[in-house]
Design an enzyme around this catalytic site. Structure first.
Site, PDB file in Angstrom:
ATOM      1  N   THR A  68      10.886   3.951  28.302  1.00  0.00           N
ATOM      2  CA  THR A  68      11.614   2.684  28.243  1.00  0.00           C
ATOM      3  C   THR A  68      11.290   1.891  26.988  1.00  0.00           C
ATOM      4  O   THR A  68      12.161   1.210  26.434  1.00  0.00           O
ATOM      5  CB  THR A  68      11.307   1.839  29.489  1.00  0.00           C
ATOM      6  OG1 THR A  68      11.744   2.544  30.650  1.00  0.00           O
ATOM      7  CG2 THR A  68      12.005   0.492  29.441  1.00  0.00           C
ATOM      8  N   TYR A  82      19.820   1.165  31.010  1.00  0.00           N
ATOM      9  CA  TYR A  82      19.605   1.532  29.614  1.00  0.00           C
ATOM     10  C   TYR A  82      19.373   3.031  29.507  1.00  0.00           C
ATOM     11  O   TYR A  82      19.250   3.735  30.510  1.00  0.00           O
ATOM     12  CB  TYR A  82      18.397   0.783  29.041  1.00  0.00           C
ATOM     13  CG  TYR A  82      17.129   1.005  29.845  1.00  0.00           C
ATOM     14  CD1 TYR A  82      16.269   2.064  29.566  1.00  0.00           C
ATOM     15  CD2 TYR A  82      16.811   0.167  30.915  1.00  0.00           C
ATOM     16  CE1 TYR A  82      15.132   2.290  30.317  1.00  0.00           C
ATOM     17  CE2 TYR A  82      15.676   0.385  31.668  1.00  0.00           C
ATOM     18  CZ  TYR A  82      14.834   1.438  31.372  1.00  0.00           C
ATOM     19  OH  TYR A  82      13.712   1.666  32.130  1.00  0.00           O
ATOM     20  N   THR A 147       6.946   4.571  31.841  1.00  0.00           N
ATOM     21  CA  THR A 147       6.006   4.100  32.862  1.00  0.00           C
ATOM     22  C   THR A 147       6.100   4.867  34.176  1.00  0.00           C
ATOM     23  O   THR A 147       5.176   4.809  34.989  1.00  0.00           O
ATOM     24  CB  THR A 147       6.229   2.601  33.153  1.00  0.00           C
ATOM     25  OG1 THR A 147       7.577   2.394  33.592  1.00  0.00           O
ATOM     26  CG2 THR A 147       5.953   1.764  31.906  1.00  0.00           C
ATOM     27  N   ASP A 148       7.212   5.594  34.400  1.00  0.00           N
ATOM     28  CA  ASP A 148       7.381   6.253  35.697  1.00  0.00           C
ATOM     29  C   ASP A 148       6.229   7.199  36.021  1.00  0.00           C
ATOM     30  O   ASP A 148       5.754   7.250  37.158  1.00  0.00           O
ATOM     31  CB  ASP A 148       8.708   7.016  35.735  1.00  0.00           C
ATOM     32  CG  ASP A 148       9.889   6.093  35.964  1.00  0.00           C
ATOM     33  OD1 ASP A 148       9.672   4.898  36.229  1.00  0.00           O
ATOM     34  OD2 ASP A 148      11.036   6.566  35.877  1.00  0.00           O
ATOM     35  N   LYS A 220       1.286   2.794  39.211  1.00  0.00           N
ATOM     36  CA  LYS A 220       2.455   1.929  39.145  1.00  0.00           C
ATOM     37  C   LYS A 220       2.788   1.462  40.553  1.00  0.00           C
ATOM     38  O   LYS A 220       2.985   2.273  41.453  1.00  0.00           O
ATOM     39  CB  LYS A 220       3.638   2.673  38.527  1.00  0.00           C
ATOM     40  CG  LYS A 220       4.846   1.804  38.256  1.00  0.00           C
ATOM     41  CD  LYS A 220       5.939   2.560  37.501  1.00  0.00           C
ATOM     42  CE  LYS A 220       7.118   1.642  37.183  1.00  0.00           C
ATOM     43  NZ  LYS A 220       8.174   2.323  36.393  1.00  0.00           N
ATOM     44  N   GLU A 347     -18.710  18.603  56.766  1.00  0.00           N
ATOM     45  CA  GLU A 347     -19.952  19.342  56.541  1.00  0.00           C
ATOM     46  C   GLU A 347     -19.681  20.839  56.503  1.00  0.00           C
ATOM     47  O   GLU A 347     -20.313  21.576  55.748  1.00  0.00           O
ATOM     48  CB  GLU A 347     -20.970  19.006  57.634  1.00  0.00           C
ATOM     49  CG  GLU A 347     -21.553  17.606  57.525  1.00  0.00           C
ATOM     50  CD  GLU A 347     -22.700  17.396  58.486  1.00  0.00           C
ATOM     51  OE1 GLU A 347     -23.218  18.399  59.043  1.00  0.00           O
ATOM     52  OE2 GLU A 347     -23.096  16.234  58.685  1.00  0.00           O
TER      53      GLU A 347
END
Length: 394
Positions: A68, A82, A147-148, A220, A347
Site C-alpha cells: 500500500t 487503490y 501490511t497484510d 495486524k 510431559e
C-alpha cells in the site's frame, strides 16, 4: 549527538556501540533503484556487533517490495480503494528529500513491487539474502512491504538475517497519493530508526504509526485503522517522536548481543529454494471437518499448523485426520486461534505434534518451515521451537 537507550545498554552489558548520530547535516541524495541481484553466501554471526565505525551520517538501504505504501488511488479521497505496488521505491524516498538527507545517506533497492500476499517462501529466502547483502555496507536496512502479511515478512527476516545491524519494516494503511497518506511519515521514521542504531541486536522490528514492535509478537489487529499493529500483552518496544527515538524494552535475543549465540541457526544461504518444505495451516471451529488436513497430507505437505480453539483444541474430525496424517509422516504444530496464550508440550507429548507456545499460527508456520528445512529429527525440531521460537532472558 549520538545516543543509545539505557535499557539496551543494560541488556548487552556495554557491547552495543553508541547509536549513530541523528539529524546531522551531511547531505547525499538517494540512489536509483537497481535490479535485485543474487546475494553471496552470508557470513556467520560476528563476534561483536556489526556497527559501522564511521561517526558521520549513517548509511541506510531502503528495499522496496511494494504494498500500500507504493499504492496509487484514482482519487485523493479513495483511502481504501487503490492499486498496491505502483510507485518505485526510489520515488517514495525521493519525495522525502531534502529532509531525509539530514537523517541518513539513503540508497534504494527495488526487490519487487506487489502486494505482500503475492510473495512466496522462496522469494522470502531471496529477500533475506538481499538484506544481508545490503548490510555488508549499510548501517541499517528498511524494508517496505504491504501490511497484510508484514508480520510474516518481519518474522521470517528475524529468523534468517545473519547481520545484527538494524532491520526495520514499514509500510502504510493508505496509498501514497491520498489525503492523509501515512506512508511518508512511516518511511521517514523507519529510516531514522534504522540509522539511529537503537535496535542493533534486536533482530527485525516493525515501525508504523510512530511505534516500533518486535517481529515475533507484532500482529495486524484491524483491517483499516492506522494504529493496526500491536504487540499484545508485551507491548511496543519504543516510539519515534520527531528527532527522539525512545526504547522502552528489548527482545530477549538482545541479551546475546556480541556472541555467536545471537544468530539463529537458520542460515538460508546454505540451502536452496527446493529445501524449503511446504507447511500449511488448518483452522478449527465448531464441528470442523478433517478434510483440509487430509487434503494437505495427500498433497505431500511436510508440516501442518493447527489453529485450535482455546489451548489448542481441535475438533474430533480434525483429530482423526491428524492421526492419519501423522502416520504419513506429517509434522504438526499446535497453536491457538485466540491470539494470545501459550500451547506447551505435555510431559509426554504426542509424537509428531509440537506445541508452538505463544506464536500466532502464521508465525508458527514460518518457524516450522525453517525447522523442518534444517532438521529431520523431531527432538531437534522441538528444541528449535523451544529456544529459537521462544527466547527468554537468562
Amino acid at each position: 549527538m549520538s545516543r543509545r537507550s539505557t535499557l539496551a545498554t543494560a541488556l548487552v552489558s556495554g557491547t552495543l556501540a553508541a547509536g549513530l548520530a541523528l539529524g546531522v547535516s551531511t547531505v547525499l541524495p538517494a540512489g536509483a533503484s537497481p535490479a535485485p541481484a543474487a546475494a553471496p553466501a552470508a557470513a556467520a554471526a560476528p563476534a561483536a556487533p556489526a556497527v559501522a565505525e564511521h561517526h558521520g551520517t549513517p548509511r541506510v538501504t531502503v528495499i522496496g517490495t511494494g504494498g500500500t505504501i507504493a499504492g496509487l488511488a484514482e482519487s485523493r479521497d479513495a483511502l481504501q480503494t487503490y492499486r498496491a505496488g505502483q510507485v518505485p521505491i526510489a520515488d517514495l524516498v525521493g519525495a522525502l528529500q531534502p529532509e531525509l538527507s539530514g537523517v541518513a545517506e539513503v540508497e534504494t533497492v527495488q526487490f519487487g513491487n506487489a502486494g505482500s500476499s503475492g510473495y512466496t517462501i522462496e522469494q522470502f529466502r531471496e529477500l533475506s539474502l538481499a538484506v544481508d547483502e545490503a548490510l555488508e555496507t549499510s548501517d541499517g536496512v528498511v524494508v517496505t512491504t504491504g501490511t497484510d502479511t508484514m508480520e510474516e515478512f518481519a518474522y521470517w527476516l528475524d529468523l534468517t538475517v545473519r547481520s545484527d545491524k538494524p532491520v526495520v519494516l514499514t509500510g502504510a494503511m493508505r496509498p501514497s497519493n491520498v489525503i492523509g497518506a501515512d506512508g511518508p511519515a512511516n518511511l521517514f521514521n523507519a529510516v531514522r530508526l534504522a540509522g539511529s542504531g537503537e535496535t542493533t541486536c534486536f533482530g527485525t522490528v516493525v515501525m508504523l504509526n510512530d511505534e516500533f514492535h518486535p517481529a515475533r509478537e507484532v500482529t495486524k489487529t484491524d483491517a483499516l485503522r492506522l494504529d493496526t499493529f500491536d504487540s499484545g500483552q508485551f507491548g511496543a518496544l519504543g516510539v519515534v517522536d520527531e528527532t527522539h527515538v525512545t526504547t522502552r524494552r528489548a527482545p530477549a535475543r538482545a541479551e546475546l548481543c556480541g556472541t555467536a549465540a545471537w544468530s539463529t541457526p537458520f542460515d538460508v544461504s546454505t540451502i536452496g529454494p527446493a529445501d524449503l518444505p511446504r507447511v500449511e495451516i488448518a483452522y478449527s471451529y465448531q464441528q470442523a471437518g478433517g478434510e483440509a488436513i487430509s487434503a494437505f497430507a495427500a498433497a505431500g505437505v511436510e508440516g501442518i499448523v493447527t489453529a485450535g480453539t482455546g489451548a489448542g483444541g481441535i475438533s474430533p474430525a480434525m483429530a482423526e485426520a491428524r492421526t492419519a496424517a501423522l502416520a504419513q509422516g506429517v509434522t504438526f504444530g499446535s497453536t491457538s486461534r485466540t491470539g494470545s496464550g501459550s500451547i506447551y508440550d505435555a510431559e509426554e507429548p504426542t509424537p509428531g505434534v509440537i506445541g508452538m507456545e505463544d506464536l500466532l499460527p502464521q508465525k508458527a508456520r514460518l518457524l516450522l518451515v525453517l525447522s523442518l528445512a534444517f532438521s529431520e529429527d523431531e527432538a531437534q525440531v522441538r528444541d528449535l521451537v523451544d529456544t529459537v521460537g521462544s527466547p527468554e532472558f537468562s
